[in-house]
Write a protein that holds these residues in place. Structure first.
Motif, short mmCIF file in Angstrom:
data_model
loop_
_atom_site.label_atom_id
_atom_site.label_comp_id
_atom_site.label_asym_id
_atom_site.label_seq_id
_atom_site.Cartn_x
_atom_site.Cartn_y
_atom_site.Cartn_z
N ASP A 419 -26.75 22.73 33.44
CA ASP A 419 -26.73 23.99 32.68
C ASP A 419 -25.54 24.08 31.74
O ASP A 419 -25.67 24.49 30.59
CB ASP A 419 -26.71 25.17 33.65
N TYR A 420 -24.36 23.69 32.26
CA TYR A 420 -23.15 23.85 31.45
C TYR A 420 -23.11 22.88 30.28
O TYR A 420 -22.37 23.11 29.31
CB TYR A 420 -21.90 23.69 32.33
N VAL A 421 -23.87 21.80 30.34
CA VAL A 421 -23.97 20.89 29.19
C VAL A 421 -24.89 21.48 28.13
O VAL A 421 -24.56 21.47 26.94
CB VAL A 421 -24.47 19.51 29.64
N ILE A 422 -26.02 22.00 28.55
CA ILE A 422 -26.98 22.60 27.61
C ILE A 422 -26.34 23.78 26.88
O ILE A 422 -26.59 24.00 25.69
CB ILE A 422 -28.24 23.06 28.36
N LYS A 423 -25.48 24.51 27.56
CA LYS A 423 -24.87 25.70 26.97
C LYS A 423 -23.99 25.36 25.78
O LYS A 423 -23.71 26.22 24.93
CB LYS A 423 -24.06 26.44 28.03
N THR A 424 -23.53 24.11 25.66
CA THR A 424 -22.69 23.72 24.54
C THR A 424 -23.45 23.66 23.22
O THR A 424 -22.85 23.46 22.17
CB THR A 424 -22.04 22.34 24.80
N LEU A 425 -24.78 23.81 23.27
CA LEU A 425 -25.56 23.84 22.03
C LEU A 425 -25.32 25.13 21.26
O LEU A 425 -25.56 25.20 20.05
CB LEU A 425 -27.05 23.70 22.35
N GLN A 426 -24.84 26.18 21.96
CA GLN A 426 -24.54 27.44 21.30
C GLN A 426 -23.16 27.38 20.66
O GLN A 426 -22.35 26.49 20.94
CB GLN A 426 -24.56 28.59 22.32
N ASP A 433 -21.02 29.06 13.76
CA ASP A 433 -22.29 28.34 13.94
C ASP A 433 -22.14 27.27 14.99
O ASP A 433 -21.06 26.70 15.19
CB ASP A 433 -22.73 27.71 12.62
N GLY A 434 -23.26 26.99 15.68
CA GLY A 434 -23.31 25.89 16.64
C GLY A 434 -24.41 24.93 16.25
O GLY A 434 -24.99 25.02 15.16
N TRP A 435 -24.69 23.96 17.14
CA TRP A 435 -25.76 23.01 16.85
C TRP A 435 -27.09 23.72 16.66
O TRP A 435 -27.94 23.27 15.88
CB TRP A 435 -25.86 22.00 17.98
N LEU A 436 -27.30 24.84 17.34
CA LEU A 436 -28.55 25.59 17.24
C LEU A 436 -28.79 26.05 15.81
O LEU A 436 -29.89 25.94 15.26
CB LEU A 436 -28.53 26.78 18.20
N GLN A 437 -27.76 26.60 15.18
CA GLN A 437 -27.89 27.08 13.80
C GLN A 437 -27.97 25.92 12.80
O GLN A 437 -28.63 26.01 11.77
CB GLN A 437 -26.70 27.98 13.44
N LEU A 438 -27.30 24.81 13.14
CA LEU A 438 -27.23 23.69 12.21
C LEU A 438 -28.59 23.02 12.03
O LEU A 438 -28.93 22.57 10.94
CB LEU A 438 -26.21 22.67 12.73
N LYS A 451 -38.42 21.00 15.07
CA LYS A 451 -38.72 20.41 16.39
C LYS A 451 -37.51 20.45 17.30
O LYS A 451 -37.61 20.88 18.46
CB LYS A 451 -39.20 18.97 16.19
N LEU A 452 -36.36 20.01 16.81
CA LEU A 452 -35.15 20.02 17.64
C LEU A 452 -34.70 21.45 17.92
O LEU A 452 -34.22 21.75 19.02
CB LEU A 452 -34.03 19.24 16.93
N PHE A 453 -34.87 22.33 16.96
CA PHE A 453 -34.52 23.74 17.16
C PHE A 453 -35.35 24.33 18.30
O PHE A 453 -34.82 25.03 19.17
CB PHE A 453 -34.76 24.51 15.86
N SER A 454 -36.64 24.04 18.33
CA SER A 454 -37.50 24.53 19.41
C SER A 454 -37.07 23.96 20.75
O SER A 454 -37.06 24.67 21.77
CB SER A 454 -38.96 24.17 19.13
N SER A 455 -36.71 22.68 20.76
CA SER A 455 -36.26 22.06 22.01
C SER A 455 -34.97 22.69 22.51
O SER A 455 -34.80 22.92 23.72
CB SER A 455 -36.05 20.56 21.80
N MET A 456 -34.05 22.99 21.58
CA MET A 456 -32.79 23.61 21.98
C MET A 456 -33.01 25.02 22.52
O MET A 456 -32.41 25.41 23.53
CB MET A 456 -31.82 23.63 20.79
N VAL A 457 -33.87 25.79 21.87
CA VAL A 457 -34.16 27.15 22.36
C VAL A 457 -34.81 27.09 23.73
O VAL A 457 -34.46 27.86 24.64
CB VAL A 457 -35.07 27.89 21.35
N THR A 458 -35.73 26.15 23.92
CA THR A 458 -36.37 25.98 25.23
C THR A 458 -35.35 25.67 26.31
O THR A 458 -35.38 26.25 27.40
CB THR A 458 -37.42 24.86 25.17
#
Length: 683
Positions: A419-426, A433-438, A451-458
């Protein structure tokens, strides 16, 4: 220390002094007009002898006479004798090496290194004078060294620098070898150990940027091997060590620092062009300065220091030309202007193409290195955390080649199970901005249709990732990414349709026009239409403030029974729900999250697990009591209970609760909370 000095050239007289063994001479710290009025250079001392052991004296023989140093005891005398002998020997070798011919230089250097390595002196600067002598040799005799095999010199120096930090001059010598002979066996056999030590012990590349430059050139040399990917992987596994946890914490931060610095300087030319564009001067380069050999175009030359807001100190960088001239064309004819302009445009295009190819390949190399570091299990979370604030220049973040190279790395973070690794996408801070916005569909640099944006949101919506801040995360998405979400929902992305449904269900978007846009989007797809219909029926059931305040589901009932029950009637007034002994309850968190007024929940002896508990913590429920007795929850899910700030009673009887997690949980929740931890490790 107090020492007695005796000179025996003309007469015998004793003087008391406090002696200091300086780098090049012996001097006194006492003002004297006697025999020791001037310091004694080591170069003037012919011999050091342990003289008259009964009086604990050491004899120094010089051209002007002999000096006797009398110590207070035999131990101190031996210290003086060996230290003076070492200093005099080093001075002799300095003269020999600086005057040596090409035929004898390597052999003399080997003798000096062997002397230093085999020395029995236990002082901190045993190797420092030897390193200084070698540095002086490399700087003063650089012309004559061209006739000597660099591999022979490096082999001679290897025993000295394997366990000691190389100096600036030695690093420059190693860097030249990496550039001129990257596939040499010396690179793999000797430099690997030197680089390993630098990464393990260096604490500040800002004060020794030449070390970082050497590591960068070493990694570029690895990229020139027959199998560069395998060579880089072997190097990373070697510096990590055979254990599951790397025992040296500095190695990771130094490796990431090296990669970030190299990537930053890959965009140095673009940064410089922007600076020149903002200024009043115009770059005027002659075609002769443009090199057609890519190996000679190296932006990491040790010439100029650049700074960035992300890094306090950066590597030094070279330029193709520093002279900037102003072109005066006021009195020139129109034809000459056009000809000169065309010539300059052609030259600039040639220069940009030459440097951009090198920069892109170098950038891809160090992104690849970071990706390999990320794949090492214990380093992965730290690398993701270091990259969370996007520590790259704006020129990189606006470059398609860079984002294309970073794509696999970000995708790997998205697929991580922690979980704590996935949270670094924000983003790491509000407004950043984070990777999610980029990689959002709103970004003009997006190339994968979201596609990657959808994967990150998921991934970011998985239970436990938001740790009680799910609604805040959804609000951020609604405010900044609504149009991208609507576009992907129209393309029938299930996660985006789910997001739009949650926006309506949780009343995240107050704007009526935006709500109508969301409803229209949901109605244009089959799955969206179904979700909207269910949402309307749930709203009628949950928002009607009627029905019971307490309900107990019969034992052995299932989640399907609960869903059917909550799908009809009026449950907006329900405050206490007893689901004890029901089976199965896995996946029940999403159903319970609709009961906005629920305060007391009993899940005793159910198959409620960590995933369900994380989902429950992510919901907007303000539970006051929670019974998890004899459920399947462990420390992984229990640690997320720290976000339930309204709890007054928490029963974790007969669960897999550990004492450290319970201690942390007690420190996070209010002090008035009552706990039941019977039959647990914390009992």
């Amino acid at each position: 220390m107090e020492k007695i000095i005796h000179q025996t050239k003309t007469s015998h007289s004793w003087e008391t002094h406090t002696i200091c063994l300086d780098e090049n001479e012996i001097k006194t710290q006492v003002v004297s007009n006697g025999w020791f009025k001037t310091p004694i250079p080591y170069s003037k001392i012919k011999r050091v002898i342990a003289h008259n052991k009964a009086l604990n004296c050491v004899k120094l023989e010089t051209d002007k006479g002999n000096y006797l140093l009398q110590a207070s005891n035999s131990h101190q005398r031996d210290q003086w004798f060996h230290s003076l002998q070492w200093k005099v020997t080093l001075e002799q070798y300095r003269g020999i090496l600086l005057n040596a011919t090409s035929a004898t230089l390597v052999q003399d250097l080997k003798l000096l290194v062997a002397l230093a390595v085999n020395s029995h002196l236990y002082i901190s600067d045993t190797y420092l004078p030897v390193l200084n002598i070698v540095s002086q040799l490399l700087s003063k005799k650089s012309a004559s060294l061209s006739n000597i095999s660099h591999e022979d010199l490096i082999t001679a120096l290897a025993p000295l620098v394997e366990n000691n930090q190389p100096t600036h001059e030695i690093c420059d010598f190693f860097i030249k070898h990496c550039r001129n002979a990257p596939r040499s066996l010396i690179v793999l056999d000797t430099f690997t150990q030197i680089v390993h030590r630098i990464l393990k012990e260096n604490v500040n590349f800002g004060k020794s940027s030449f070390l970082r430059l050497f590591v960068i050139e070493y990694i570029q040399a690895l990229n020139c091997q027959n199998n560069p990917s395998e060579a880089i992987e072997k190097f990373l596994h070697r510096v990590h060590g055979p254990l599951s946890q790397c025992p040296h914490p500095r190695i990771l931060s130094n490796l990431v620092s090296v990669c970030l610095s190299a990537i930053y300087h890959c965009f140095g030319s673009e940064i410089e062009r922007k600076r020149n564009k903002k200024g009043t001067k115009v770059s005027n380069l002659h075609p002769a300065v443009v090199s057609h050999d890519l190996q000679s175009v190296n932006i990491l030359n040790n010439q100029k220091t650049l700074s960035t807001k992300y890094m306090k100190n950066s590597l030094q960088e070279g330029k193709v030309a520093d002279d900037v001239k102003t072109i005066n064309t006021e009195n020139s004819t129109l034809d000459m202007n056009l000809k000169e302009s065309h010539s300059k445009q052609k030259l600039n295009k040639c220069l940009e193409e030459t440097t951009s190819v090198f920069n892109i390949e170098t950038m891809k190399l160090f992104v690849f290195v970071m990706d390999k570091i990320l794949q090492i299990d214990d380093w992965g979370p730290n690398v993701a955390g270091l990259l969370q604030p996007l520590p790259f220049p704006d020129e990189a973040l606006n470059n398609k080649e860079f984002l294309r190279a970073m794509y696999p790395l970000v995708e790997r973070i998205t697929q991580d199970s922690r979980d704590y690794v996935i949270k670094t996408l924000q983003h790491s801070r509000e407004g950043k901005d984070g990777w999610l916005q980029l990689y959002s569909l709103n970004s003009p640099l997006c190339e994968d249709n979201g596609k990657l944006f959808s994967s990150m949101v998921t991934a970011l919506l998985l239970p436990g990732v938001q740790s009680g801040k799910r609604k805040k995360f959804l609000t951020m998405l609604a405010n900044s990414q609504l149009q991208a979400i609507i576009t992907l929902a129209v393309r029938e992305s299930e996660i985006m349709i789910q997001l739009l449904g949650e926006f309506l269900e949780l009343d995240i978007i107050p704007d009526e026009q935006k709500q109508l846009q969301i409803v229209s989007t949901l109605l244009c797809t089959a799955s969206g239409n179904k979700m909207y219909t269910e949402l309307c029926s749930h709203r009628d059931v949950i928002h009607t403030m009627e029905g019971p305040t307490y309900f107990k589901l019969a034992p052995n009932s299932t989640i399907v029974d609960l869903q059917v029950l909550l799908g009809t009637g009026s449950w907006g007034n329900l405050r206490e729900l007893d689901l004890s002994f029901t089976r199965p309850t896995a996946g029940i968190a999403s159903t319970l999250s609709r009961l906005k007024n629920l305060k007391h929940l009993n899940l005793r002896f159910t198959d409620f697990n960590d995933k369900d508990l994380k989902g429950l913590c992510d919901s907007s429920l303000n539970l006051e009591s929670l019974n998890l007795c004899e459920t399947n929850v462990t420390d992984d899910g229990i640690q997320h209970l720290c976000v339930m700030s309204h709890l007054k009673y928490l029963n974790m009887n007969s669960t897999k609760l550990s004492l450290p997690v319970f201690t942390t949980l007690k420190g996070s929740l209010p002090s008035y909370v009552k706990y039941d931890v019977t039959y647990t490790e914390a009992w």
